[in-house]
Design an enzyme around this catalytic site. Structure first.
Site, PDB file in Angstrom:
ATOM      1  N   GLY A  89       0.993  -1.118  -0.099  1.00 54.09           N
ATOM      2  CA  GLY A  89      -0.039   0.065  -0.196  1.00 54.09           C
ATOM      3  C   GLY A  89       0.872   1.154   0.079  1.00 54.09           C
ATOM      4  N   THR A  90       0.313   2.500  -0.440  1.00 54.75           N
ATOM      5  CA  THR A  90       1.314   3.446  -0.824  1.00 54.75           C
ATOM      6  C   THR A  90       1.196   4.651   0.214  1.00 54.75           C
ATOM      7  OG1 THR A  90       1.311   2.787  -2.806  1.00 54.75           O
ATOM      8  CG2 THR A  90       3.175   3.784  -2.378  1.00 54.75           C
ATOM      9  N   THR A  91       0.770   5.871  -0.402  1.00 56.47           N
ATOM     10  CA  THR A  91       0.606   7.133  -0.008  1.00 56.47           C
ATOM     11  C   THR A  91      -0.283   7.413   1.236  1.00 56.47           C
ATOM     12  OG1 THR A  91       1.404   8.009  -1.806  1.00 56.47           O
ATOM     13  CG2 THR A  91       0.974   9.505  -0.259  1.00 56.47           C
ATOM     14  N   SER A 107       5.490   5.419  -0.641  1.00 60.60           N
ATOM     15  CA  SER A 107       6.356   5.848  -1.727  1.00 60.60           C
ATOM     16  C   SER A 107       6.010   7.044  -2.485  1.00 60.60           C
ATOM     17  CB  SER A 107       6.299   4.578  -2.767  1.00 60.60           C
ATOM     18  OG  SER A 107       5.111   4.545  -3.433  1.00 60.60           O
TER      19      SER A 107
END
Lengths: 226, 253
Positions: B42-44, B178
């Site tokens: 999972g990212t931001t 990221s």
């Protein structure tokens, strides 16, 4: 060598039951009521921190009378059982009936095998969901389980309370009305209980997952007088 | 299952993780070597302090290497009535960590009869992360953001973490994942003291849009499928998740 006295098993059980009953009757009473909009639990309890009523899981509450340390141990065990079960399976798989049975097994086990029976009586309350009705499970010191669909009275001198409850409680009422009736049943004709003498909590759907709410003294004061 | 009753010296107290260990429920078993890019990530995610408390937000994309694995992943969760957690990193272990953390917090509250302080909860999360370190070393990195309304000090607070369980209190905002760097620069330009929750939510949405612009692992607004970022606020009144309609109007604000 002297022979030990023979005591019949019947007598042993009788003595134990009497011992437990005496211990339970010394405490004050507690009432659980199924309402139209939830479940109400009310106890006579002057302590502000040693609770008789507690939350077990999203829709399950616990109440105990008798020796505090004995029923509190069962309360904590109930929370553990419910949280492990909810974690391993799903939160909706945690049910009151199986918890009531576990309490019954434990109380029965202690009653028959230990020197001293537990001097407690406990209540497992479940708030209904969709078509399932709310339920009250009363578990006695010897492991007897009874399920009630209207009200239950635990501990103290239960008989006169039971008579008053049978007279007053003919159907299900709202939580607000049930609270007033519960106070009347607990106090009887000769006494007045005010908010400082009471511990009250409800299981009620208010839009969140957890449904257990404890009324603080100020709120209780307001509700009793309303 | 029997009733979990322990002798005095064996009793786990109000600690749910210790209880699971007693029950031998395996929460972090050994795993063979694997390629970390095969695991969903999972990212931001971000958190911004406001005059009322905090705003926490996250995008919806999960990736496996360079593929989009899931479009409607939820990375922001309520922990209890007054705090929220946002996760970045390996999705499976992160969601599991959130689940155990949520139960741990309410378990403590029920057993002890009082809520853990916000510091206490932040510290618990820190310990769960350091217990997770062996798995993080193998590539299953989980890094959460934890934010909530501190009922004792009447203010919003934000905590960021590293993989070892290091806990750092942030006084204005924090980002993670990221796309975190891209999101951070936009927040930095727009942040001021005493933002309202709605103002902070608008900044959060713009920051996520910026991150999605620059970072392939961060998802943007998907208007066709009606998938919007998750934005929540935590104030003295408690946790509140903005509805999709509210988010749509905040984006157009």
């Amino acid at each position: 060598m002297s022979m030990p006295y023979y005591v019949s098993p019947e007598q042993v059980m009788k003595d134990r039951a009497e011992y437990a009953q005496k211990g339970i009757a010394r405490g004050r009473s507690l009432i659980g009521l199924i309402c139209t909009d939830g479940v109400l639990l009310a106890a006579e309890n002057p302590s502000k921190s040693l609770y008789k009523i507690g939350e077990i899981h999203d829709r399950i509450a616990f109440a105990g009378v008798g020796k505090f340390n004995e029923f509190d141990q069962l309360r904590v065990a109930g929370i553990r059982h419910a949280d492990i079960k909810g974690y391993t399976y799903s939160r909706e798989d945690v049910d009151a009936r199986s918890l009531a049975n576990l309490y019954a097994q434990y109380l029965g086990q202690v009653f028959t095998h230990e020197m001293k029976p537990l001097e407690i009586e406990v209540l497992v309350a479940k708030l209904g969901f969709k078509d399932e009705p709310s339920q009250l499970f009363q578990i006695s010191y010897d492991g007897t389980v009874v399920d009630r669909d209207n009200f239950v009275i635990l501990g103290g001198d239960a008989q006169p309370l039971l008579e008053r409850a049978n007279e007053t409680l003919v159907e299900h009422y709202s939580i607000a009305d049930s609270l007033k009736k519960a106070v009347q049943i607990l106090q009887g004709p000769d006494r007045t209980l005010n908010s400082g003498d009471l511990e009250v909590a409800v299981l009620q759907d208010r839009g969140s997952r957890r449904t257990f709410y404890r009324y603080d003294r100020d709120m209780l004061e307001e509700l009793i007088k309303a | 299952m029997t009733l979990p009753i322990f002798s005095v010296d064996q009793d786990p107290g109000p600690d749910f993780k210790a209880l699971l260990t007693k029950y031998k429920v395996n929460i972090s078993g050994d795993i063979a070597k694997f390629d970390a890019s095969d695991i969903r990530h999972g990212t931001t995610v971000l958190a911004v302090k406001t005059s009322e408390g905090v705003v926490v937000a996250g995008d919806r994309r999960a990736t496996e290497g360079n593929r989009i694995a899931y479009r409607s992943m939820e990375k922001v969760f309520a922990v209890d009535s007054h705090s929220a957690i946002a996760i970045a990193g390996a999705a499976g272990p992160a969601v599991e960590m959130v689940k155990v953390f949520q139960i741990q917090v309410s378990h403590y509250e029920k057993v002890e009869g009082s809520m853990l302080s916000l510091d206490g909860k932040a510290n618990q999360l820190s310990q769960m992360l350091s217990a997770h370190l062996p798995l993080a070393m193998q590539g299953l990195v989980v890094v959460p953001l934890y934010a909530g309304y501190d009922l004792a000090n009447k203010t919003g607070r934000i905590f960021s973490y590293d993989v070892t369980g290091g806990r750092y209190e942030e006084f204005e905002f924090a980002t993670n994942g990221s796309g975190g760097r891209d999101a951070k620069s936009l927040i930095k330009l727009n942040f001021k003291e005493d933002l309202s929750s709605d103002e902070a939510a608008v900044i959060a949405l713009r920051a996520l849009a910026d991150a999605a612009d620059e970072d392939s692992a961060t998802g943007g607004v998907d208007a066709i499928r009606k998938i919007y970022p998750i934005v929540v606020k935590v104030t003295a009144d408690g946790f509140y998740r903005y509805s999709d309609d509210e988010i749509e109007s905040l984006i157009n604000a």
